[in-house]
Design an enzyme around this catalytic site. Structure first.
Site, PDB file in Angstrom:
ATOM      1  N   GLY A 134      55.490 -43.018 162.586  1.00 19.18           N
ATOM      2  CA  GLY A 134      56.390 -43.972 161.935  1.00 19.18           C
ATOM      3  C   GLY A 134      57.615 -44.288 162.762  1.00 19.18           C
ATOM      4  O   GLY A 134      58.021 -45.445 162.890  1.00 19.18           O
ATOM      5  N   LYS A 135      58.216 -43.266 163.337  1.00 19.08           N
ATOM      6  CA  LYS A 135      59.423 -43.475 164.133  1.00 19.08           C
ATOM      7  C   LYS A 135      59.074 -44.036 165.510  1.00 19.08           C
ATOM      8  O   LYS A 135      59.770 -44.891 166.036  1.00 19.08           O
ATOM      9  CB  LYS A 135      60.203 -42.177 164.217  1.00 19.08           C
ATOM     10  CG  LYS A 135      60.652 -41.687 162.833  1.00 19.08           C
ATOM     11  CD  LYS A 135      61.238 -40.297 162.854  1.00 19.08           C
ATOM     12  CE  LYS A 135      61.638 -39.854 161.444  1.00 19.08           C
ATOM     13  NZ  LYS A 135      60.468 -39.684 160.543  1.00 19.08           N
ATOM     14  N   ALA A 147      56.307 -36.551 167.380  1.00 15.70           N
ATOM     15  CA  ALA A 147      56.145 -37.950 166.993  1.00 15.70           C
ATOM     16  C   ALA A 147      55.163 -38.222 165.871  1.00 15.70           C
ATOM     17  O   ALA A 147      55.268 -39.250 165.200  1.00 15.70           O
ATOM     18  CB  ALA A 147      55.735 -38.772 168.219  1.00 15.70           C
ATOM     19  N   ALA A 148      54.133 -37.385 165.674  1.00 16.70           N
ATOM     20  CA  ALA A 148      53.105 -37.698 164.677  1.00 16.70           C
ATOM     21  C   ALA A 148      53.710 -37.749 163.269  1.00 16.70           C
ATOM     22  O   ALA A 148      54.641 -36.990 162.972  1.00 16.70           O
ATOM     23  CB  ALA A 148      51.993 -36.653 164.741  1.00 16.70           C
ATOM     24  N   PRO A 149      53.213 -38.661 162.422  1.00 14.72           N
ATOM     25  CA  PRO A 149      52.079 -39.571 162.626  1.00 14.72           C
ATOM     26  C   PRO A 149      52.424 -40.892 163.284  1.00 14.72           C
ATOM     27  O   PRO A 149      51.554 -41.731 163.462  1.00 14.72           O
ATOM     28  CB  PRO A 149      51.580 -39.798 161.202  1.00 14.72           C
ATOM     29  CG  PRO A 149      52.824 -39.734 160.375  1.00 14.72           C
ATOM     30  CD  PRO A 149      53.680 -38.676 161.017  1.00 14.72           C
ATOM     31  N   CYS A 162      64.135 -33.588 157.565  1.00 16.00           N
ATOM     32  CA  CYS A 162      64.018 -34.047 156.177  1.00 16.00           C
ATOM     33  C   CYS A 162      64.257 -32.860 155.247  1.00 16.00           C
ATOM     34  O   CYS A 162      63.537 -32.665 154.272  1.00 16.00           O
ATOM     35  CB  CYS A 162      62.662 -34.695 155.922  1.00 16.00           C
ATOM     36  SG  CYS A 162      61.239 -33.640 156.263  1.00 16.00           S
ATOM     37  N   ARG A 198      46.939 -34.202 165.236  1.00 12.57           N
ATOM     38  CA  ARG A 198      47.988 -35.107 164.755  1.00 12.57           C
ATOM     39  C   ARG A 198      48.292 -36.189 165.784  1.00 12.57           C
ATOM     40  O   ARG A 198      48.629 -37.320 165.432  1.00 12.57           O
ATOM     41  CB  ARG A 198      49.252 -34.312 164.427  1.00 12.57           C
ATOM     42  CG  ARG A 198      49.150 -33.534 163.125  1.00 12.57           C
ATOM     43  CD  ARG A 198      50.333 -32.571 162.942  1.00 12.57           C
ATOM     44  NE  ARG A 198      51.619 -33.243 163.043  1.00 12.57           N
ATOM     45  CZ  ARG A 198      52.209 -33.894 162.055  1.00 12.57           C
ATOM     46  NH1 ARG A 198      51.613 -33.983 160.864  1.00 12.57           N
ATOM     47  NH2 ARG A 198      53.392 -34.452 162.224  1.00 12.57           N
ATOM     48  N   ASP A 255      62.731 -35.508 165.747  1.00 18.12           N
ATOM     49  CA  ASP A 255      62.580 -35.397 164.288  1.00 18.12           C
ATOM     50  C   ASP A 255      61.821 -34.094 164.072  1.00 18.12           C
ATOM     51  O   ASP A 255      60.597 -34.069 164.044  1.00 18.12           O
ATOM     52  CB  ASP A 255      61.831 -36.596 163.734  1.00 18.12           C
ATOM     53  CG  ASP A 255      61.808 -36.606 162.217  1.00 18.12           C
ATOM     54  OD1 ASP A 255      62.882 -36.517 161.610  1.00 18.12           O
ATOM     55  OD2 ASP A 255      60.711 -36.686 161.640  1.00 18.12           O
TER      56      ASP A 255
END
Length: 479
Positions: A114-115, A110-112, A231, A138, A178
């Site tokens: 945004g999602k 999860a860090a940082p 990404c 983080r 992610d």
């Protein structure tokens, strides 16, 4: 920018006739984005007060492009948690995962934050969001962003996916992975990642991604959905990993993603989404959505596990928690409840709230008072950075409400407010931690004040005659 030759050859093979357009896009500046925190206001309401032009991001209704010359991180509205600054294509995963209020949601890497902040906003204060990052450092940044966003129904953990899977079993309705990746889609925005790619390319990340996904499947409920994103452009980390997971987990099926203008399907024709910088205003991203079939779980290679039972036996704390006050139904022990009822400073602060706090969900740990999320199980033995909302600290007949508690409130939730206009120079002085001089009409109050900018909370202060003592959290101060 000098791109590695091996990477360029990979992209030539991947893009064919589009290769030249993709390469030319690297001469353009990367896009910057701002995502409105719909837990505090709607995108329409933001458009009415925004000091920046609202230039919509097509794939999320609360996303906007920001001019590179703007400095939205140096704005009081940012410190009020009204928006999160995020690269536009990185907004896509949380936008695509179909979150419903009341869901149990896991953001595994999860860090940082945004999602996670978007997932939490879409829960609308209901259900549970578990945000995890294996890196404790983080995870601290993750916690700050979640609290800045005003989210209360959270657990922030720093655990391995395997430990989480052993604890939860098939518990979550929605999971976002992610995953750590080689970062090829971010080279234009962060050229330093090229060096990392040369040291640790797709061959090193693909096995890690597959191990994370295999543990994530163990935590997904039947009929639950899992969104896998990276990404990177590498088929080894994208389509090949999707294919590997479907072969390993026959209880999963791929849910087609329709996409939007500028996206394309997988290189193998699969109904996943690829985002390229020459096709749309964003960097590179890959998304694949899975559903766990209700009838297929028994055929899964990893199977599913029932909720794990702690093996530590009955601890002294567990015995104490079993001795709850039967009259009140409080989640506190009788001793803790008596203590809280004697904390006159806390009771005075609570009286200013529009609604009483549900004591059945309270917990005290080392003088810290928490409001636990609905569905939280105290038997979970995990490395937490936060369990629910930190309400404040109980200090020998004194109570200090937390910064997180201030951010979780909305207009009307606290009856003593000092609301300043964004243009008022005292807003920046407050964010710097300075004592504020009060106008005559502001001086007739005492006790705790919720300091706001245009009605949106920033933190706490305490009235002292003609001034307001600053209680803004030191770790968040304007630098």
């Amino acid at each position: 920018m000098i791109l590695p030759e091996r990477f360029l050859e990979q992209m030539k093979e991947l893009l064919g006739q589009e290769y030249a357009a993709w390469l030319a896009s690297y001469e353009e500046a990367p896009n910057q984005g701002l995502r409105v925190n719909t837990g505090k206001l709607s995108a329409g309401e933001w458009a009415q007060i925004s000091p920046y032009p609202f230039d919509p991001v097509p794939w999320t209704p609360n996303g906007s492009y920001v001019d590179g010359a703007e400095r939205p991180s140096r704005d009081p509205y940012y410190h009020a948690g009204l928006y999160y600054l995020q690269e536009p294509s990185a907004m896509a995963p949380a936008a695509v995962l179909p979150i419903q209020p009341g869901d149990r949601v896991l953001d595994l890497c999860a860090a940082p934050g945004g999602k996670s902040t978007e997932l939490g906003a879409r829960l609308q204060g209901q259900g549970l969001l578990v945000s995890n990052d294996i890196s404790a450092s983080r995870a601290k940044a993750l916690l700050k962003n979640l609290e800045l966003a005003g989210l209360a129904n959270i657990c922030v953990t720093s655990e391995t996916p395997e430990k989480l899977a052993d604890t939860f079993g098939p518990f979550f309705d929605k999971i976002l992975v992610d995953a750590p990746c080689s970062g090829e889609g971010m080279f234009r925005k962060e050229p330093d990642l090229i060096k990392s790619w040369l040291e640790r390319g797709p061959e090193e990340y693909a096995p890690l991604q597959r191990e994370i996904l295999s543990q994530a499947v163990r935590m997904l409920k039947p009929d639950g959905m899992l969104l896998y994103s990276t990404c990177t452009f590498s088929p080894m980390e994208d389509e090949d990993t999707v294919r590997w997971l479907l072969e390993r987990e026959p209880g999963l099926e791929l849910v087609p993603l329709a996409g939007w203008e500028g996206t394309c399907p997988g290189v193998d024709g699969s109904p996943v989404l690829r985002l390229f910088p020459h096709r749309l205003r964003g960097e590179g991203h890959f998304l694949a959505l899975f559903r766990k079939k209700e009838e297929g779980d028994a055929g899964s290679a990893s199977g599913t596990k029932a909720l794990a039972v702690p093996k530590t036996g009955i601890t002294a704390r567990a015995k104490a928690e079993a001795d709850m006050d039967p009259r009140t139904g409080s989640g506190l022990t009788r001793q803790e409840l008596r203590r809280l009822e004697q904390e006159t400073d806390y009771l005075d602060w609570e009286r200013h709230l529009a609604a009483p706090i549900d004591r059945s969900r309270m917990m005290i740990r080392e003088d810290m008072l928490y409001l636990l999320p609905e569905g939280f199980d105290r038997s979970w033995r995990l490395r937490y950075l936060r369990t629910g909302l930190l309400l404040g600290e109980l200090k020998r007949q004194r109570f200090e409400p937390s910064q997180a508690a201030a951010m979780a409130l909305k207009a009307g939730d606290f009856d003593t407010v000092l609301s300043l206009k964004r243009e008022d120079e005292r807003v920046i002085r407050y964010l710097k931690g300075e004592t504020l001089a009060l106008l005559p009409k502001e001086q007739a109050k005492k006790g705790w004040a919720l300091v706001c900018v245009d009605g949106f909370p920033l933190g706490w202060g305490k009235y002292a005659g003609a001034s307001l003592k600053n209680k803004y959290y030191p770790g968040w101060r304007w630098q």
